[in-house]
Design a protein around this motif. Structure first.
Motif, PDB file in Angstrom:
ATOM      1  N   ALA A 121     -11.092  -7.882   2.946  1.00 41.10           N
ATOM      2  CA  ALA A 121     -11.471  -6.476   2.807  1.00 41.10           C
ATOM      3  C   ALA A 121     -10.362  -5.692   2.119  1.00 41.10           C
ATOM      4  CB  ALA A 121     -11.788  -5.873   4.172  1.00 41.10           C
ATOM      5  N   LEU A 140     -24.091   3.887   6.685  1.00 37.48           N
ATOM      6  CA  LEU A 140     -24.482   3.718   5.295  1.00 37.48           C
ATOM      7  C   LEU A 140     -25.166   4.949   4.730  1.00 37.48           C
ATOM      8  CD1 LEU A 140     -25.667   0.050   5.352  1.00 37.48           C
ATOM      9  CD2 LEU A 140     -23.541   0.993   4.556  1.00 37.48           C
ATOM     10  N   GLN A 162     -19.584  11.624  -3.189  1.00 31.98           N
ATOM     11  CA  GLN A 162     -20.875  10.928  -3.135  1.00 31.98           C
ATOM     12  C   GLN A 162     -21.854  11.795  -2.398  1.00 31.98           C
ATOM     13  OE1 GLN A 162     -21.317   7.229  -1.055  1.00 31.98           O
ATOM     14  NE2 GLN A 162     -23.294   6.857  -1.932  1.00 31.98           N
ATOM     15  N   HIS A 215     -21.372   3.987  -4.091  1.00 25.64           N
ATOM     16  CA  HIS A 215     -19.928   4.190  -3.991  1.00 25.64           C
ATOM     17  C   HIS A 215     -19.269   2.864  -3.644  1.00 25.64           C
ATOM     18  CE1 HIS A 215     -16.107   5.773  -2.639  1.00 25.64           C
ATOM     19  NE2 HIS A 215     -16.436   6.959  -3.085  1.00 25.64           N
ATOM     20  N   ILE A 216     -18.161   2.551  -4.318  1.00 29.04           N
ATOM     21  CA  ILE A 216     -17.601   1.198  -4.170  1.00 29.04           C
ATOM     22  C   ILE A 216     -17.059   0.970  -2.762  1.00 29.04           C
ATOM     23  CG2 ILE A 216     -15.357   1.869  -5.108  1.00 29.04           C
ATOM     24  CD1 ILE A 216     -16.644  -1.316  -6.238  1.00 29.04           C
ATOM     25  N   LEU A 217     -16.524   2.039  -2.131  1.00 27.47           N
ATOM     26  CA  LEU A 217     -16.008   1.835  -0.773  1.00 27.47           C
ATOM     27  C   LEU A 217     -17.146   1.702   0.227  1.00 27.47           C
ATOM     28  CD1 LEU A 217     -12.861   4.058  -0.374  1.00 27.47           C
ATOM     29  CD2 LEU A 217     -13.038   1.632  -0.572  1.00 27.47           C
ATOM     30  N   ARG A 218     -18.314   2.340  -0.054  1.00 30.01           N
ATOM     31  CA  ARG A 218     -19.465   2.116   0.820  1.00 30.01           C
ATOM     32  C   ARG A 218     -19.866   0.648   0.800  1.00 30.01           C
ATOM     33  NH1 ARG A 218     -22.393   6.683   2.895  1.00 30.01           N
ATOM     34  NH2 ARG A 218     -20.792   8.270   2.762  1.00 30.01           N
ATOM     35  N   VAL A 221     -10.800  -3.614  -1.319  1.00 29.81           N
ATOM     36  CA  VAL A 221     -10.485  -2.196  -1.499  1.00 29.81           C
ATOM     37  C   VAL A 221      -9.543  -2.003  -2.680  1.00 29.81           C
ATOM     38  CG1 VAL A 221      -9.318  -0.256  -0.431  1.00 29.81           C
ATOM     39  CG2 VAL A 221     -10.951  -1.552   0.862  1.00 29.81           C
ATOM     40  N   TYR A 234       0.838  -1.197   0.000  1.00 33.04           N
ATOM     41  CA  TYR A 234       0.000   0.000   0.000  1.00 33.04           C
ATOM     42  C   TYR A 234       0.871   1.244   0.000  1.00 33.04           C
ATOM     43  CZ  TYR A 234      -4.597  -1.957   0.967  1.00 33.04           C
ATOM     44  OH  TYR A 234      -5.785  -2.594   0.886  1.00 33.04           O
ATOM     45  N   THR A 287     -18.077  -5.267   5.353  1.00 29.67           N
ATOM     46  CA  THR A 287     -17.411  -5.441   6.653  1.00 29.67           C
ATOM     47  C   THR A 287     -18.420  -5.517   7.783  1.00 29.67           C
ATOM     48  OG1 THR A 287     -15.651  -4.099   5.746  1.00 29.67           O
ATOM     49  CG2 THR A 287     -15.582  -4.522   8.083  1.00 29.67           C
ATOM     50  N   LEU A 288     -19.488  -4.672   7.695  1.00 25.73           N
ATOM     51  CA  LEU A 288     -20.525  -4.722   8.734  1.00 25.73           C
ATOM     52  C   LEU A 288     -21.186  -6.092   8.777  1.00 25.73           C
ATOM     53  CD1 LEU A 288     -22.415  -1.347   8.402  1.00 25.73           C
ATOM     54  CD2 LEU A 288     -20.980  -2.097  10.252  1.00 25.73           C
ATOM     55  N   GLY A 308     -26.964  -2.544   2.629  1.00 26.16           N
ATOM     56  CA  GLY A 308     -25.974  -1.605   2.128  1.00 26.16           C
ATOM     57  C   GLY A 308     -25.295  -2.125   0.870  1.00 26.16           C
ATOM     58  N   LEU A 354     -17.645  10.123   3.318  1.00 22.46           N
ATOM     59  CA  LEU A 354     -17.108   8.760   3.378  1.00 22.46           C
ATOM     60  C   LEU A 354     -16.225   8.571   4.601  1.00 22.46           C
ATOM     61  CD1 LEU A 354     -16.961   6.104   1.919  1.00 22.46           C
ATOM     62  CD2 LEU A 354     -14.987   6.919   0.722  1.00 22.46           C
ATOM     63  N   VAL A 414     -17.721   2.781  11.100  1.00 22.30           N
ATOM     64  CA  VAL A 414     -17.573   1.323  11.003  1.00 22.30           C
ATOM     65  C   VAL A 414     -16.501   0.839  11.978  1.00 22.30           C
ATOM     66  CG1 VAL A 414     -16.856  -0.536   9.486  1.00 22.30           C
ATOM     67  CG2 VAL A 414     -18.467   1.118   8.708  1.00 22.30           C
ATOM     68  N   ALA A 426     -17.875  -1.845   0.255  1.00 17.39           N
ATOM     69  CA  ALA A 426     -16.885  -2.581   1.054  1.00 17.39           C
ATOM     70  C   ALA A 426     -17.166  -2.417   2.544  1.00 17.39           C
ATOM     71  CB  ALA A 426     -15.481  -2.095   0.709  1.00 17.39           C
ATOM     72  N   LEU A 427     -17.574  -1.199   2.948  1.00 16.92           N
ATOM     73  CA  LEU A 427     -17.878  -0.973   4.365  1.00 16.92           C
ATOM     74  C   LEU A 427     -19.090  -1.796   4.800  1.00 16.92           C
ATOM     75  CD1 LEU A 427     -17.378   2.859   4.773  1.00 16.92           C
ATOM     76  CD2 LEU A 427     -16.087   1.068   5.846  1.00 16.92           C
ATOM     77  N   ALA A 428     -20.124  -1.839   3.952  1.00 15.39           N
ATOM     78  CA  ALA A 428     -21.306  -2.631   4.281  1.00 15.39           C
ATOM     79  C   ALA A 428     -20.960  -4.112   4.397  1.00 15.39           C
ATOM     80  CB  ALA A 428     -22.380  -2.418   3.222  1.00 15.39           C
ATOM     81  N   ARG A 474     -26.097   0.622  -2.000  1.00 16.37           N
ATOM     82  CA  ARG A 474     -25.146   1.743  -2.091  1.00 16.37           C
ATOM     83  C   ARG A 474     -24.522   1.805  -3.486  1.00 16.37           C
ATOM     84  NH1 ARG A 474     -26.961   5.036   1.254  1.00 16.37           N
ATOM     85  NH2 ARG A 474     -28.738   3.702   0.833  1.00 16.37           N
ATOM     86  N   ILE A 533      -6.953   0.441   6.237  1.00 16.82           N
ATOM     87  CA  ILE A 533      -7.123  -0.042   4.860  1.00 16.82           C
ATOM     88  C   ILE A 533      -8.154   0.804   4.126  1.00 16.82           C
ATOM     89  CG2 ILE A 533      -8.111  -1.951   3.569  1.00 16.82           C
ATOM     90  CD1 ILE A 533      -6.666  -3.802   5.489  1.00 16.82           C
ATOM     91  N   PHE A 534      -9.286   1.097   4.795  1.00 18.82           N
ATOM     92  CA  PHE A 534     -10.317   1.886   4.121  1.00 18.82           C
ATOM     93  C   PHE A 534      -9.863   3.329   3.929  1.00 18.82           C
ATOM     94  CE2 PHE A 534     -13.191  -1.505   5.588  1.00 18.82           C
ATOM     95  CZ  PHE A 534     -13.675  -1.832   4.343  1.00 18.82           C
TER      96      PHE A 534
END
Lengths: 229, 111, 83, 118
Positions: free
Chosen positions: D91, C25, C83, D31-34, D95, A222, D40-41, D25, C30, C37, D36-38, D29, C71-72
């Motif tokens: 995850a 969500l 967004q 957005h692609i990262l949203r 990402v 990364y 993870t949830l 989610g 973001l 989260v 990914a977050l969903a 959703r 990571i995020f």
């Protein structure tokens, strides 16, 4: 709009199904099957006081080997993608306060991680959480350094060495006691001591090194593909 | 009820109160830097008070709790510093009534 | 130990987690979603501790709250938080 | 409706709620990262339900010493321990692939990614 309605409908149908399933569930009054067996005979069988570590390393050691392989392939995919397709490197220089703290804290964090790994058979912990803690120390080092570290050779050799150790310890049990990953090739000793539980501490070390080096490899690639803010 | 126990009760109660005030501050204060003010200083003090009180309840835990306090004192200011710099780099996070901005002025000098 | 205290702790944590998960969500920025989260993961580690699983709680706290958040954040730095 | 009953079922309700919210989610959703977050949830929710399935109230953690006689089931905890670490690796892969896809299509919005349409 239609996406929201369809999504909501799917989720509501699933919720209804799950609630009907849960409705039949009664609170068990005792453990059943294999869980009961592990709690009854776990300490005698493995010498490990912490039964979760006993299950992870000894009873289900082959599953853990498979899961380490899954982890390995995921991290390899990340490193491979980021090496083959560069996204553009622009690590921002850290401020001097962060750099100073990143110089003194990681030693203590790594020590704590090693403590968690080596006491996995005595107290909560073991290879997986300890490896994650050590990896977060590496993350701190990377956040505090100005340059892009190139330690991928070092990391991949630790990773291979740890995987090899895991496999060889398994084969040791197979050739002496006729069972893959039998942990009593070394005598179990008295439960509750630091040197006890056969080869569980050694396998914990291997798992910890593998998890730490794989997560660090992900962070390192990364960093090569651009700074983490 | 001994004196130590009373002191421990008072310390844990004070710590909980300070932590609650910190949470309220994060919820109520207007912009990032004000929120950080509540979220860092108050939680540091609150955690130290709470952990010390806990150590007085169980004297055998005292060394570990002191270690936790040392870690909090070391890491909390640094993390909030990094957070403040990251927020300063985002133009959208800048409050409207910001008059003195030393970090922006010193940016050219010590790079 | 007093069982109703445990019940209050688990119900409070659970409600907080559900509300935070919905907020993650639908919140606009973001970066807020990422931090929320991380908070849900940390609360999950509290629930693991209440369910007598200290090993899982340690793992979830160090991984869910620290490593996955980083990571995020890296992904957000590479994509941008529109967004 | 005793306190023990509430304690036991609130855990399962939290896990189920997280799974459903995460699924919602992932489905809605953009957005692609949203997404990914969903994901993870939902992962966290599944882990909660798995650990809950081996949990019994009024028992101790599965670390045996002289004062502990009855413990909870160690098997689901052992499985979840590995599942969490694998979850974070997956995850990370998610990402990275998301970043690459958004680079390719020029936007993080999945409506602009032809391969991900549904």
């Amino acid at each position: 709009m239609i996406r929201t309605i369809v999504g909501l409908a799917i989720v509501l149908v699933l919720a209804a199904i799950l609630i009907t399933v849960v409705d039949d569930y009664t609170v068990p009054s005792a453990l059943s099957g294999v869980g009961e067996l592990y709690t009854q005979t776990g300490v005698e069988d493995t010498g490990s006081v912490n039964l979760v570590t006993a299950v992870v390393v000894a009873y289900r050691g082959l599953d853990t080997l498979g899961e380490v392989v899954v982890l390995f392939s995921a991290s390899t995919a990340v490193v491979l993608i980021l090496t083959l397709i560069p996204i553009g490197a622009n690590p921002t220089p850290p401020s001097s306060i962060v750099a100073f703290t990143a110089g003194i804290l990681p030693g203590a964090i790594i020590l704590f991680g090693i403590y968690i790994i080596t006491h996995g058979h005595l107290s909560p912990g073991g290879g997986f959480p300890g490896g994650a803690v050590v990896a977060s120390a590496f993350l701190l080092v990377m956040l505090g350094s100005n340059t892009i570290p190139d330690k991928s050779k070092f990391l991949s050799s630790i990773e291979s060495l740890a995987g090899l150790t895991f496999g060889l310890l398994g084969f040791w049990g197979m050739f002496t006691l006729g069972q893959f990953l039998n942990n009593l090739v070394i005598p179990a000793g008295s439960p509750g001591r630091i040197i006890s539980a056969g080869i569980i501490p050694l396998i914990s070390l291997a798992i910890g090194a593998k998890v730490a080096s794989e997560l660090s490899g992900i962070f390192s690639s990364y960093r090569k593909a651009g700074g983490e803010e | 009820m001994s004196v130590t126990s009373i002191i421990a009760h008072v310390l844990t109660g004070l710590g909980a109160l300070v932590l609650f005030a910190s949470g309220l501050g994060v919820f109520r204060l207007p912009d990032v830097f004000n929120k950080m003010h509540a979220g860092t200083k108050a939680t540091t003090l609150g955690s130290i008070l709470f952990l010390t009180g806990l150590g007085l309840f169980e004297p055998s835990w005292m060394p570990k709790l002191l270690l936790v306090v040392v870690f909090i004192v070391l890491t909390n200011p640094v993390s909030s510093h990094a957070l403040a710099r990251a927020a300063h780099n985002e133009p959208a996070e800048k409050p409207d009534n910001l008059i003195i901005d030393d970090l922006e002025e010193s940016k050219g000098e010590n790079q | 130990m007093n069982m109703s205290l445990f019940a209050a702790a688990s119900i409070g944590t659970g409600i907080m987690m559900i509300v935070a998960a919905v907020a993650a969500l639908i919140v606009k920025k973001l970066i807020s979603a990422i931090i929320i989260v991380g908070f849900v993961s940390l609360s999950a580690s509290l629930l693991f501790l209440l369910m007598d699983a200290p090993d899982v709680a340690i793992t979830e706290a160090s991984i869910g709250a620290a490593i996955s958040t980083v990571i995020f954040l890296w992904g957000r730095g590479k994509i941008g938080g529109e967004q | 409706m005793s306190a023990e009953y509430l304690f036991y079922w609130s855990m399962a309700a939290t896990g189920l709620g997280l799974v459903l919210i995460g699924l919602w989610g992932v489905l809605t959703r953009k957005h692609i990262l949203r997404i990914a977050l969903a994901f993870t949830l939902a992962d966290t929710g599944v882990n909660l339900i798995l650990v809950w399935s081996g949990f019994l109230p009024n028992r101790a953690a599965p670390i045996i010493d002289s004062s502990v006689t009855t413990v909870v089931d160690p098997l689901p905890q052992a499985l979840v321990l590995t599942s969490i670490v694998i979850g974070v690796a997956v995850a990370a892969l998610f990402v990275v692939v998301g970043v690459l896809a958004s680079r390719k299509s020029g936007s993080a919005d999945i409506r602009h990614m032809k391969e991900l349409r549904w």
